[in-house]
Motif scaffolding. Structure first.
Motif, PDB file in Angstrom:
ATOM      1  N   SER A  55       0.813  -1.333   0.035  1.00 51.94           N
ATOM      2  CA  SER A  55       0.063   0.028  -0.060  1.00 51.94           C
ATOM      3  C   SER A  55       0.738   1.386  -0.053  1.00 51.94           C
ATOM      4  O   SER A  55       1.971   1.229   0.508  1.00 51.94           O
ATOM      5  CB  SER A  55      -0.805   0.005   1.185  1.00 51.94           C
ATOM      6  N   PRO A  67      -2.380  -4.178  -0.132  1.00 51.52           N
ATOM      7  CA  PRO A  67      -2.596  -3.168  -1.032  1.00 51.52           C
ATOM      8  C   PRO A  67      -4.155  -3.272  -1.382  1.00 51.52           C
ATOM      9  O   PRO A  67      -4.761  -2.480  -1.859  1.00 51.52           O
ATOM     10  CB  PRO A  67      -1.810  -3.605  -2.160  1.00 51.52           C
ATOM     11  N   SER A 103      -4.756  -5.571  -6.792  1.00 49.36           N
ATOM     12  CA  SER A 103      -3.756  -4.750  -6.250  1.00 49.36           C
ATOM     13  C   SER A 103      -2.713  -3.891  -6.991  1.00 49.36           C
ATOM     14  O   SER A 103      -2.667  -2.805  -6.602  1.00 49.36           O
ATOM     15  CB  SER A 103      -3.019  -5.981  -5.236  1.00 49.36           C
ATOM     16  N   PRO A 137      -8.788  -1.877  -2.807  1.00 52.22           N
ATOM     17  CA  PRO A 137      -7.609  -1.459  -3.393  1.00 52.22           C
ATOM     18  C   PRO A 137      -7.399   0.237  -3.376  1.00 52.22           C
ATOM     19  O   PRO A 137      -6.578   0.942  -3.285  1.00 52.22           O
ATOM     20  CB  PRO A 137      -7.104  -2.206  -4.658  1.00 52.22           C
ATOM     21  N   PHE A 191      -7.441   1.633  -0.016  1.00 52.67           N
ATOM     22  CA  PHE A 191      -6.332   1.359   0.635  1.00 52.67           C
ATOM     23  C   PHE A 191      -4.809   2.198   0.019  1.00 52.67           C
ATOM     24  O   PHE A 191      -3.947   1.957   0.500  1.00 52.67           O
ATOM     25  CB  PHE A 191      -5.712  -0.018   0.636  1.00 52.67           C
ATOM     26  N   ASN A 192      -5.274   2.686  -1.213  1.00 49.87           N
ATOM     27  CA  ASN A 192      -4.235   3.473  -2.071  1.00 49.87           C
ATOM     28  C   ASN A 192      -4.444   4.754  -2.261  1.00 49.87           C
ATOM     29  O   ASN A 192      -3.968   5.466  -3.139  1.00 49.87           O
ATOM     30  CB  ASN A 192      -3.709   2.689  -3.171  1.00 49.87           C
ATOM     31  N   PRO A 246      -5.480  -0.393   5.989  1.00 52.29           N
ATOM     32  CA  PRO A 246      -4.583  -1.646   5.609  1.00 52.29           C
ATOM     33  C   PRO A 246      -3.999  -2.327   6.542  1.00 52.29           C
ATOM     34  O   PRO A 246      -3.224  -1.679   7.187  1.00 52.29           O
ATOM     35  CB  PRO A 246      -3.911  -1.057   4.351  1.00 52.29           C
TER      36      PRO A 246
END
Length: 449
Positions: free
Chosen positions: A141, A151, A156, A182, A185-186, A373
């Motif tokens: 991540s 991630p 991902s 994802p 988380f990013n 995450p």
């Protein structure tokens, strides 16, 4: 990288070139301090450079196919690309025959002039929400890289490729949350379209009923552009919607249980800001979703349909699978025909009830995930894997089961743990959802730059 429209303007006004953008993306992929090796399973350097130079030549002659021609994108290792083997994040398929044609939705992006950088990493066979891959490594991540955080999955690499500037656009798939987890988380935007709008020809399946290809990008507008090009059923031009005209239902049932403190705080702040800006934010409840764990206790529709895809391959090559994925797919073998018919029946009834409940608001709004995450090492423990995976998937799967379109927007503190805000509407309302999400983004969204 900048947004798709910012890049298009720079290209059209000569401030950059497709070759420069591709070189920039390759530099990010090759950065030894970055996640390129774990984000991409294959980098098509020669192909990307050749396509970039072609787009630059076409633009110089006034023949660029679209304003976005020459912009780099990545595609998840589920999508066929002519001349390449689609491995779906596995070792099992590595010796299979190469695809003879591109997946249809990928072909549509390439026809618009987008430059494909390569194949991105994923959970093997797309069957997890955490994003681990024991065969090729797990991209981290964007948050807390020193520790190493999951991630999100299964798309991902697609999300990390956008977050780290390896592509301006990433294409993934969403069966239980794989374009939204994802994204959350990013700190990027991730979109799950109404199932069936974007063609799945040439996409390795997890669940024919639930799979939906969708985009990752910097903004709602970017995702709308990609969605329109892949689906070919609307213009992609977002209609402006004043926040003051919106009635948003803040769903409380189940999706707000056991929230991490920072997720709860970010959600409360976002809903407060939307209300202060003129939106009507009301509490919403939908008790039937509390039945989802019981309905899907044996794996449900995804497990049954995944097992139908994998049973022969697992019989001969089961030891080559990620054993956690093997276990989840194998659970489909114990679901009887009567049980899966009952799941479909109950799903149909719940969809009808949910869409009726949504009629009183413009969209449901909720946290994309209840948690930040997790540490990769924490999830890699077999005892933790199952519960933590289910926690990541809990909220997003609501959208897949209830046949909706849904989007995740990054909210919270730009330097804090990432948080996603998810908006959801009944399937078939994609253009309207993009309009609502754009208004919400303008008020509470953050941009990962």
């Amino acid at each position: 990288m900048k947004t798709l429209n910012e890049l298009a303007l720079d290209l059209n006004e000569g401030r950059t070139s497709s070759r420069k953008l591709v070189d920039q993306a390759l530099a990010a992929i090759d950065d030894p301090a970055g996640e390129g090796d774990r984000t991409f399973l294959l980098v098509d350097r020669a192909g990307a450079i050749a396509t970039a130079e072609l787009m630059d030549d076409l633009r110089a002659r006034g023949k660029a196919p679209t304003p976005w021609a020459g912009i780099p994108f990545s595609s998840k290792d589920l999508f066929d690309e002519a001349g390449e083997v689609t491995t779906a994040g596995s070792k099992v398929l590595a010796n299979h025959s190469a695809a003879t044609r591109d997946a249809r939705c990928i072909a549509r992006l390439k026809a618009a002039g987008f430059v494909r950088m390569g194949r991105t990493n994923m959970t093997e066979f797309a069957y997890s929400g955490v994003g681990l891959n024991p065969h090729y490594g797990t991209p981290k991540s964007v948050w807390d890289r020193e520790t190493g955080r999951i991630p999100g999955g299964s798309s991902s690499g697609a999300a990390v490729s956008v977050a780290d500037g390896m592509a301006a656009l990433g294409i993934g798939t969403d069966t239980g949350g794989s374009c939204r987890i994802p994204a959350a988380f990013n700190r990027v935007v991730g979109y799950k379209p109404s199932t069936g709008r974007v063609p799945k020809n040439g996409v390795f399946p997890l669940s024919e009923t639930l799979d939906a290809p969708g985009p990752f990008a910097r903004t709602v507008e970017c995702c709308a552009t990609a969605d329109a090009l892949m689906a070919e059923d609307w213009s992609g031009e977002i209609t402006e919607t004043p926040l003051s005209s919106l009635r948003l239902g803040a769903l409380k049932t189940m999706v707000c249980d056991d929230l991490d403190e920072h997720v709860g705080s970010a959600l409360e702040a976002a809903l407060g800001a939307l209300s202060a800006a003129g939106a009507s934010v009301v509490d919403a409840a939908f008790a039937p979703i509390e039945q989802l764990p019981e309905i899907n206790a044996k794996g449900g529709i995804a497990a049954a349909e995944a097992y139908s895809v994998h049973h022969s391959l697992m019989a001969t090559n089961g030891d080559e699978y990620d054993q956690r994925v093997r276990t989840r797919v194998g659970s489909g073998s114990i679901i009887t025909a009567q049980e899966i018919i009952e799941v479909h029946k109950r799903r149909g009834e719940m969809i009808e009830q949910a869409h009726a409940a949504m009629a009183g608001v413009d969209a449901w709004v909720m946290p994309t995930c209840p948690n930040a995450p997790f540490k990769i090492a924490e999830v890699d423990d077999d005892e933790n894997y199952g519960p933590l995976n289910l926690k990541c998937l809990r909220n997003t799967f609501v959208g897949n089961f209830l046949h909706t379109c849904a989007i995740s927007l990054p909210i919270g503190q730009p330097d804090g743990a990432p948080v996603g805000l998810m908006l959801m509407m009944p399937a078939g309302n994609d253009a309207r959802l993009f309009s609502i999400a754009s208004a919400v983004e303008a008020q509470v969204g953050i941009r990962n730059v």
